[in-house]
Design an enzyme around this catalytic site. Structure first.
Site, mmCIF file in Angstrom:
data_model
loop_
_atom_site.group_PDB
_atom_site.id
_atom_site.type_symbol
_atom_site.label_atom_id
_atom_site.label_comp_id
_atom_site.label_asym_id
_atom_site.label_seq_id
_atom_site.Cartn_x
_atom_site.Cartn_y
_atom_site.Cartn_z
ATOM 1 N N GLU A 252 0.791 -1.235 0.000
ATOM 2 C CA GLU A 252 0.000 0.000 0.000
ATOM 3 C C GLU A 252 0.820 1.281 0.000
ATOM 4 O O GLU A 252 0.464 2.247 -0.665
ATOM 5 C CB GLU A 252 -0.931 0.035 1.237
ATOM 6 C CG GLU A 252 -2.138 -0.821 1.116
ATOM 7 C CD GLU A 252 -2.167 -1.898 2.178
ATOM 8 O OE1 GLU A 252 -3.221 -2.148 2.718
ATOM 9 O OE2 GLU A 252 -1.103 -2.483 2.450
ATOM 10 N N ASP B 92 -2.372 -5.203 3.309
ATOM 11 C CA ASP B 92 -2.567 -5.611 4.706
ATOM 12 C C ASP B 92 -3.536 -6.779 4.830
ATOM 13 O O ASP B 92 -4.442 -6.954 4.006
ATOM 14 C CB ASP B 92 -3.099 -4.424 5.536
ATOM 15 C CG ASP B 92 -2.059 -3.338 5.698
ATOM 16 O OD1 ASP B 92 -0.856 -3.654 5.632
ATOM 17 O OD2 ASP B 92 -2.441 -2.173 5.889
ATOM 18 N N ASP C 89 -6.261 -7.559 6.386
ATOM 19 C CA ASP C 89 -7.560 -7.280 6.992
ATOM 20 C C ASP C 89 -8.547 -7.059 5.854
ATOM 21 O O ASP C 89 -8.194 -7.176 4.681
ATOM 22 C CB ASP C 89 -7.494 -6.078 7.946
ATOM 23 C CG ASP C 89 -6.990 -4.817 7.263
ATOM 24 O OD1 ASP C 89 -6.961 -4.762 6.017
ATOM 25 O OD2 ASP C 89 -6.601 -3.873 7.972
ATOM 26 N N GLU D 81 -9.997 -4.412 4.646
ATOM 27 C CA GLU D 81 -9.665 -3.310 3.749
ATOM 28 C C GLU D 81 -8.490 -3.689 2.846
ATOM 29 O O GLU D 81 -8.502 -3.417 1.639
ATOM 30 C CB GLU D 81 -9.330 -2.062 4.564
ATOM 31 C CG GLU D 81 -9.233 -0.810 3.728
ATOM 32 C CD GLU D 81 -9.132 0.434 4.597
ATOM 33 O OE1 GLU D 81 -9.214 1.534 4.028
ATOM 34 O OE2 GLU D 81 -8.962 0.312 5.816
ATOM 35 N N TYR E 203 1.417 -5.585 12.985
ATOM 36 C CA TYR E 203 0.309 -4.831 12.406
ATOM 37 C C TYR E 203 -0.548 -4.207 13.506
ATOM 38 O O TYR E 203 -0.884 -4.856 14.493
ATOM 39 C CB TYR E 203 -0.539 -5.754 11.531
ATOM 40 C CG TYR E 203 -1.549 -5.024 10.691
ATOM 41 C CD1 TYR E 203 -1.165 -3.982 9.855
ATOM 42 C CD2 TYR E 203 -2.888 -5.379 10.726
ATOM 43 C CE1 TYR E 203 -2.093 -3.320 9.075
ATOM 44 C CE2 TYR E 203 -3.827 -4.721 9.945
ATOM 45 C CZ TYR E 203 -3.416 -3.688 9.122
ATOM 46 O OH TYR E 203 -4.341 -3.017 8.350
ATOM 47 N N ARG F 287 -3.635 -2.747 13.384
ATOM 48 C CA ARG F 287 -5.103 -2.792 13.354
ATOM 49 C C ARG F 287 -5.533 -4.223 13.639
ATOM 50 O O ARG F 287 -5.558 -5.062 12.740
ATOM 51 C CB ARG F 287 -5.636 -2.315 12.004
ATOM 52 C CG ARG F 287 -5.403 -0.833 11.745
ATOM 53 C CD ARG F 287 -6.078 -0.357 10.466
ATOM 54 N NE ARG F 287 -5.863 1.068 10.279
ATOM 55 C CZ ARG F 287 -4.863 1.591 9.583
ATOM 56 N NH1 ARG F 287 -3.975 0.782 9.014
ATOM 57 N NH2 ARG F 287 -4.734 2.900 9.455
ATOM 58 N N HIS G 183 -4.159 -11.446 13.158
ATOM 59 C CA HIS G 183 -4.334 -12.502 14.154
ATOM 60 C C HIS G 183 -3.332 -12.474 15.295
ATOM 61 O O HIS G 183 -3.095 -13.471 15.938
ATOM 62 C CB HIS G 183 -4.294 -13.865 13.452
ATOM 63 C CG HIS G 183 -5.287 -13.969 12.342
ATOM 64 N ND1 HIS G 183 -6.644 -13.862 12.540
ATOM 65 C CD2 HIS G 183 -5.109 -14.141 11.000
ATOM 66 C CE1 HIS G 183 -7.272 -13.982 11.378
ATOM 67 N NE2 HIS G 183 -6.365 -14.143 10.433
#
Length: 897
Positions: free
Chosen positions: A9, A96, A98, A100, A326, A328, A373
């Site tokens: 990203e 990422d 997740d 998003e 990570y 988030r 996770h």
């Protein structure tokens, strides 16, 4: 030359990962999202502009199919990625892990359209270390379409909610407002808390505080105690009063007032107290779980003073540069390597006795915890201490917080003893009075050696606090060294801070950890909420908006409904529910539920004036006859009991919290409204009346011109100094203010006149077009020519005469090699390397910005290419005529141009 293309990203992440992979890999960033639903009418594709659903960007009549468009500033970058893809023999989508990130990977795949025979792999990792990146390359997976659909469902839900409900607010409250599926509910929470504070009525309660003497034989001789009970009935304390300030119904307590408390002090003057009971029990405190997104935001707010957005911005930099995992995540789980690393470091720093025999495992308290996770922790198989990282500033402080919390999570419990002593004795008036004293000793600090959690309540006792009591036994005699009556007043519920609002949203299962920072940022930026210190205060505008939503969109701002929608998204992510079915029920409704479309099309009559009107109440809760109204230019109060066509009005200061608008305050504002004036006398020089008024920009004095004065003649005015007020300003002071601007003298070199003036932004000197600020308003009358010339002899700090110095120096840009600095510009702060400028985003701050983040912003700016130069307004008329003549050129040529 063939290569493997890896797309992440952000440019910062790309640079870090590129260093871990070999020459066979080309790592490029997507620079965030590459496409989205149309943001403006200009973004809507021509082929759908005639469709009734085109403004939504979602075909609600055909399975809620979204229309995605590549943003204009990303088209050149997409072309670059397609060029890199032509020579690639493999494509790794490394966004990422997740929802998003999964959606971004799918959008990239859908937009880049790689050849059918090109291997496409989804590469996922939760930390950026050489080992993690290599493992991710070796164990790729497919794109998880369930996660993509869950993210798509969230995006469409938010679009439908915002685009259908916001226009209602424009028509009935104020133009430019917005509604959002979670932002409106967050605003409602803040408004509801303020409503509780407005309904609150303070009540007083009293108790006795004593200092008791255990005798000379005890090392801890003096100890404190508080009144516990009278004749066997417990004395009321703060927890016995409700949010309205009153004693809770059915409370079996005795409410002591001031008179009785003072009488008890006298009645206990000669009382001998006996130890009625001593209760001792072990004290154990378990370590706190490792950080997840919300607990990190809360603790960074308490301990570091970071906003939620600042925390996420700094954490993003730490993650992208390989310092933490990570950021988030809902999870409190640590991997086996992380458990070993934390236990090893705890053993090295504190000794074997501080590390338990087995690793600690924490179960997540978050319902449907998913996405990344692992908890937020230092990256790698071996943790770097903060000193070993080489970090500075905010990144160092946040890393240290994460590091300490992770180490502490794998240490032993704190242990000790807690003791409660009850002392009793008869008063002279015959009551049996009992005092209570509590203490705590910590015999083994365990994890508290490494970390102690903060608390939102400033009065709360820290987990590592100790208070020692004498070693008393039941039946022992003690005396009262001092007794005093102590009064207390119930307090209204505390306003939310960013930390406590995040905790409340999470507790109600509303929203997701990755969204909380942006939610709070949105309600602040929209003007629904503002900050007073760290407290979040709702504006009166928010009261009008929430009132409309509660009356006409009750389900949409329901806390329970919003939480259920998160469950629905989780079910879609797990493949257990269908996206189209759930969206259809939300928008069109069902047999049991009214859909959004029906709600917005069958609103019925809405009284906009009534929505914006709030009665100001008397202390007893009855209407005072004064209303607060939310107007186009801000809130104001209006006296509805007055007679006449025009009712008295007064503006309400924008920074006055709603719970502080009492009847007395409202009447004070009405007595001195903006535009009201006070006669001070007559100017002996001109014979004109001098008055003091309260204006839009504050109080000022002015002269009143006669009715037959020439239209060109303007009245002299002067703003009151900060230490003046309308109530006390005198004629003499007014005349001095009206004498401004004052001629200080003439610059002997330039021959220009120097004047001292008072402006909207404070006192200043003016010489031609060159202005210099003064330190105090009194200098306007006192400053001499010599002092003024000395000020002008100094380099100008701001303005066109000299460039403003950098706000912060960051180092050399890794691409251009030029020094990167932060500067203040006309449109806000920006970073520059001398060639390209990049404005700081709303989540960036001067304090938190780092070289890595600045380089990322500059890389984004470079990708757009040089700024296009617009033609100057002073173009020659001949050129204009020539351009006009070209209008007859064929359409094809126009398109080519």
């Amino acid at each position: 030359m063939a290569h493997k293309l890896v797309i992440v990203e952000s440019p910062a992440k790309a640079r870090t990962i590129e260093g871990y992979l070999g020459r066979d890999y080309v790592v490029e960033s997507s620079i965030g999202h590459i496409r989205d639903l149309p943001q403006t009418a200009a973004d809507i594709p021509a082929k759908i502009k005639g469709e009734p659903w085109a403004r939504l960007g979602v075909n609600v009549d055909d399975g809620f199919k979204p229309v995605y468009v590549v943003s204009r500033d990303k088209k050149a970058h997409i072309a670059k990625l397609k060029g890199l893809l032509k020579d690639a023999d493999e494509l790794y989508l490394a966004t990422d892990e997740d929802r998003e990130g999964e959606a971004i990977a799918w959008h990239l795949l859908d937009e880049l359209k790689p050849k059918a025979d090109l291997p496409v792999k989804r590469m996922v990792f939760h930390e950026i270390t050489p080992q993690a990146i290599q493992a991710a390359v070796e164990t790729p997976r497919e794109i998880d379409m369930d996660l993509v659909e869950a993210q798509e469902a969230r995006r469409i839900l938010d679009r439908l909610y915002g685009y259908e409900v916001s226009p209602v607010l424009w028509k009935k409250v104020m133009s430019g407002l917005s509604a959002g599926r979670v932002q409106s509910v967050a605003t409602r929470l803040v408004v509801d808390r303020e409503r509780e504070r407005m309904a609150f009525r303070a009540a007083s309660y009293w108790d006795l505080e004593g200092t008791f003497d255990a005798g000379a034989e005890h090392d801890q001789r003096m100890f404190p105690g508080k009144l516990h009970s009278i004749d066997g009935v417990r004395v009321a304390r703060g927890s016995d009063f409700g949010d309205d300030g009153m004693l809770k119904p059915g409370s079996a307590v005795v409410h002591v007032d001031q008179t009785r408390a003072q009488a008890l002090v006298e009645a206990l003057h000669d009382t001998a107290f006996t130890v009625r009971s001593v209760e001792s029990k072990p004290y154990t405190r378990k370590p706190y779980a490792p950080f997840r997104t919300t607990t990190l935001q809360q603790e960074a707010s308490r301990k570091l003073g970071f906003s939620a957005s600042s925390t996420m911005s700094v954490a993003q930099r730490l993650y992208e540069n390989g310092y933490i995992t990570y950021m988030r995540t809902d999870s409190t789980t640590l991997s086996d390597t992380a458990l070993n690393a934390a236990r090893t470091q705890a053993r090295e720093l504190y000794g074997d006795e501080y590390v338990p025999d087995a690793p600690r495992v924490y179960a997540s308290k978050v319902k449907n915890a998913q996405e990344a996770h692992e908890a937020i922790r230092p990256a790698g198989d071996n943790f770097r201490t903060p000193a070993q990282t080489g970090l500075t500033g905010d990144q160092f402080r946040l890393y240290e917080l994460i590091w300490m919390r992770t180490i502490a999570s794998q240490m032993k419990d704190a242990a000790g003893n807690s003791v409660t002593i009850r002392l009793g004795g008869p008063s002279a008036s015959g009551e049996d009075v009992v005092f209570s004293s509590s203490g705590r000793t910590i015999t083994f600090h365990g994890f508290l050696k490494a970390y102690v959690e903060g608390n939102d309540d400033a009065d709360a006792t820290r987990d590592d606090a100790e208070s020692r009591l004498p070693n008393l036994t039941e039946g022992a005699s003690v005396s009262a060294a001092a007794l005093k009556a102590s009064g207390h007043e119930t307090k209204p519920p505390a306003r939310y801070t960013e930390a406590s609002l995040i905790s409340e949203l999470e507790g109600r299962e509303i929203g997701r950890p990755s969204t909380y920072a942006s939610i709070i940022g949105t309600i602040l930026n929209r003007g629904y909420v503002y900050k007073k210190g760290t407290a979040l205060v709702p504006a009166w505008l928010a009261f009008s908006v929430i009132r409309l939503l509660e009356r006409h969109f009750e389900r949409l701002v329901s806390y329970e409904f919003t939480a259920r929608m998160e469950d629905v998204l989780d079910e879609i992510a797990g493949g257990r529910k269908n996206l189209q079915t759930e969206l259809a029920e939300f928008y069109f409704g069902s047999a049991d539920v009214e859909g959004l479309k029906k709600l917005v099309t069958e609103l019925g009559d809405i009284d906009a004036k009534e929505l914006a009107t709030f009665p100001v109440l008397k202390p007893n809760g009855e209407p005072s006859g004064i209303d607060l109204r939310v107007g186009r230019y801000g809130p104001y109060v209006e006296d509805t009991t007055a007679e006449g066509e025009t009712l008295p009005r007064a503006n309400v200061p924008e920074d006055l919290p709603p719970d502080e608008l009492t009847e007395a305050m409202a009447r004070e504002l009405l007595a001195n409204p903006a535009g009201a004036e006070k006669e001070l006398g007559t100017d002996p020089g001109t014979g004109l009346p001098i008055v003091a008024r309260n204006g839009r920009y504050g109080p000022y004095v002015t002269e009143v011109l006669p009715e037959d004065a020439p239209k060109k003649q303007k009245a002299r005015t002067g703003s009151l100094f900060k230490d003046m007020s309308l109530d006390t300003v005198t004629l003499e002071q007014a005349l001095r203010l009206l004498s401004l601007p004052r001629v200080v003298g003439t610059d002997p070199e330039s021959g220009e006149e120097i004047t001292a003036q008072n402006g909207r932004y404070g006192p200043y000197l003016k010489k031609g077009t060159d202005s210099r600020s003064l330190e105090s308003e009194q200098q306007l009358f006192d400053i001499t020519l010599e002092q003024a010339l000395a000020i002008y002899a100094q380099p100008k700090a701001r303005g066109r005469a000299a460039a403003a110095p950098p706000l912060k120096e960051l180092g050399n840009d890794p691409v251009s090699g030029q020094p990167v600095v932060v500067k203040a510009g006309r449109f806000g702060e920006y970073v520059t390397d001398g060639e390209f400028n990049a404005t700081l985003r709303k989540d960036d701050t001067v304090e938190a910005i780092t070289l890595e983040r600045a380089a990322e912003l500059l890389a984004e700016r470079r990708a757009k290419g040089p700024a296009k130069k617009t033609a100057k307004k002073a173009a020659k008329k001949a050129t204009a005529k020539k351009a006009t003549a070209k209008k007859t050129t064929k359409k094809a040529a126009a398109k080519k141009s």
